[in-house]
Write a protein that holds these residues in place. Sequence first.
Motif, PDB file in Angstrom:
ATOM      1  N   VAL A 121      -1.544  13.203  57.821  1.00 36.06           N
ATOM      2  CA  VAL A 121      -0.578  12.226  57.313  1.00 36.06           C
ATOM      3  C   VAL A 121      -0.286  11.168  58.364  1.00 36.06           C
ATOM      4  N   PHE A 122      -0.120  11.600  59.614  1.00 38.19           N
ATOM      5  CA  PHE A 122       0.205  10.666  60.688  1.00 38.19           C
ATOM      6  C   PHE A 122      -0.972   9.733  60.985  1.00 38.19           C
ATOM      7  N   LEU A 123      -2.178  10.254  60.863  1.00 40.72           N
ATOM      8  CA  LEU A 123      -3.354   9.439  61.145  1.00 40.72           C
ATOM      9  C   LEU A 123      -3.601   8.422  60.033  1.00 40.72           C
ATOM     10  N   TRP A 124      -3.464   8.870  58.789  1.00 40.33           N
ATOM     11  CA  TRP A 124      -3.703   7.960  57.671  1.00 40.33           C
ATOM     12  C   TRP A 124      -2.614   6.892  57.567  1.00 40.33           C
ATOM     13  N   SER A 125      -1.426   7.200  58.051  1.00 41.36           N
ATOM     14  CA  SER A 125      -0.381   6.168  58.045  1.00 41.36           C
ATOM     15  C   SER A 125      -0.780   5.011  58.954  1.00 41.36           C
ATOM     16  N   ALA A 126      -1.479   5.324  60.063  1.00 37.45           N
ATOM     17  CA  ALA A 126      -1.960   4.276  60.956  1.00 37.45           C
ATOM     18  C   ALA A 126      -3.011   3.418  60.258  1.00 37.45           C
ATOM     19  N   GLY A 127      -3.928   4.068  59.544  1.00 35.51           N
ATOM     20  CA  GLY A 127      -4.942   3.322  58.804  1.00 35.51           C
ATOM     21  C   GLY A 127      -4.339   2.482  57.690  1.00 35.51           C
ATOM     22  N   ALA A 128      -3.356   3.039  56.991  1.00 42.78           N
ATOM     23  CA  ALA A 128      -2.693   2.291  55.921  1.00 42.78           C
ATOM     24  C   ALA A 128      -1.927   1.099  56.476  1.00 42.78           C
ATOM     25  N   PHE A 129      -1.320   1.270  57.645  1.00 41.41           N
ATOM     26  CA  PHE A 129      -0.592   0.182  58.297  1.00 41.41           C
ATOM     27  C   PHE A 129      -1.538  -0.968  58.636  1.00 41.41           C
ATOM     28  N   GLN A 130      -2.684  -0.648  59.216  1.00 40.16           N
ATOM     29  CA  GLN A 130      -3.647  -1.684  59.564  1.00 40.16           C
ATOM     30  C   GLN A 130      -4.222  -2.353  58.317  1.00 40.16           C
ATOM     31  N   SER A 131      -4.390  -1.587  57.241  1.00 43.93           N
ATOM     32  CA  SER A 131      -4.882  -2.162  55.986  1.00 43.93           C
ATOM     33  C   SER A 131      -3.872  -3.146  55.414  1.00 43.93           C
ATOM     34  N   LEU A 132      -2.593  -2.792  55.492  1.00 45.55           N
ATOM     35  CA  LEU A 132      -1.552  -3.690  55.005  1.00 45.55           C
ATOM     36  C   LEU A 132      -1.527  -4.977  55.815  1.00 45.55           C
TER      37      LEU A 132
END
Length: 276
Positions: A121-132
């Motif tokens: 969850v913590f790792l994918w939040s970083a990817g989602a943040f960069q995607s946004l």
Amino acid sequence: MGQEVIITGGRPNALAAPRLMIRRLLRHRRLVRHLVMRDMKVTYHGTVIGYGWTMLEPLLLTAVYWAVFALLRGNEDPLFVLEILLGVLVYGLFSKTLSQTTTGLVSYAGLIKQTSVPREVFLWSAGAFQSLRFLLSCLVLPPTMLLLGVDLDWTLLLLPLIALPTLALGMGLGLVGAVMHTHVRDTAHVVGILTRAGFFLSGVFFGMRHIDPVHHDLFALNPVAILIEMSRSTMTGDTSLLQVEWVGRTLLVCLTALVLGSIVFVRREAEAVKHL
């Protein structure tokens, strides 16, 4: 207090690992969204223009690269400016996702040891943040094209789709890197060097139309370079420089990286957390 919480009792089957990760992320999607919005607020807290930096930052970087690589060699082609801008955006999404995912477990070590939240969850939040950030940055492209006198094409609407394979590649490699980083902290430094080298090798400020066709096949072996070329084709609608074989191979590499990264992470994350 402070006791490590193990989520998985054993290593799941390799084929089941990606599905298990997806189920965990869907179950905790609200937490992922919360972490993304928290990162947005923290990143731009106290700034004058706030989220406007998601658009201004790539524009400023593009201006610098254009001044160095275009003006100094007498190339004032407005299309070249836009190509650099797209190169900065796509490569930024890939490199930042990879870097932040690689250091994600160590960065969130305190929370990971004290909660029962799945670590991905913590790792994918970083990817989602960069995607946004990437999607918000894309909003600057249409007005920039009009300002430079470049006609808008409907294919520009396809640009946000480039985020999907780019995110998949960055996350796939980052999930493996996150596990390695808990064992060997030099991993983050190695990733930093490789992403800086990749910046110059992926065609951020040059592309297919700037190199000899003899070298196109070699250049196309770099999946990030093809992702950048795909983003540029959405701007002009011209796909003549892209071969179906290159695009298909790139998408397959991105998907494979994500699947393998998910397998490695799900099967090794409990052991990796012991080294935090």
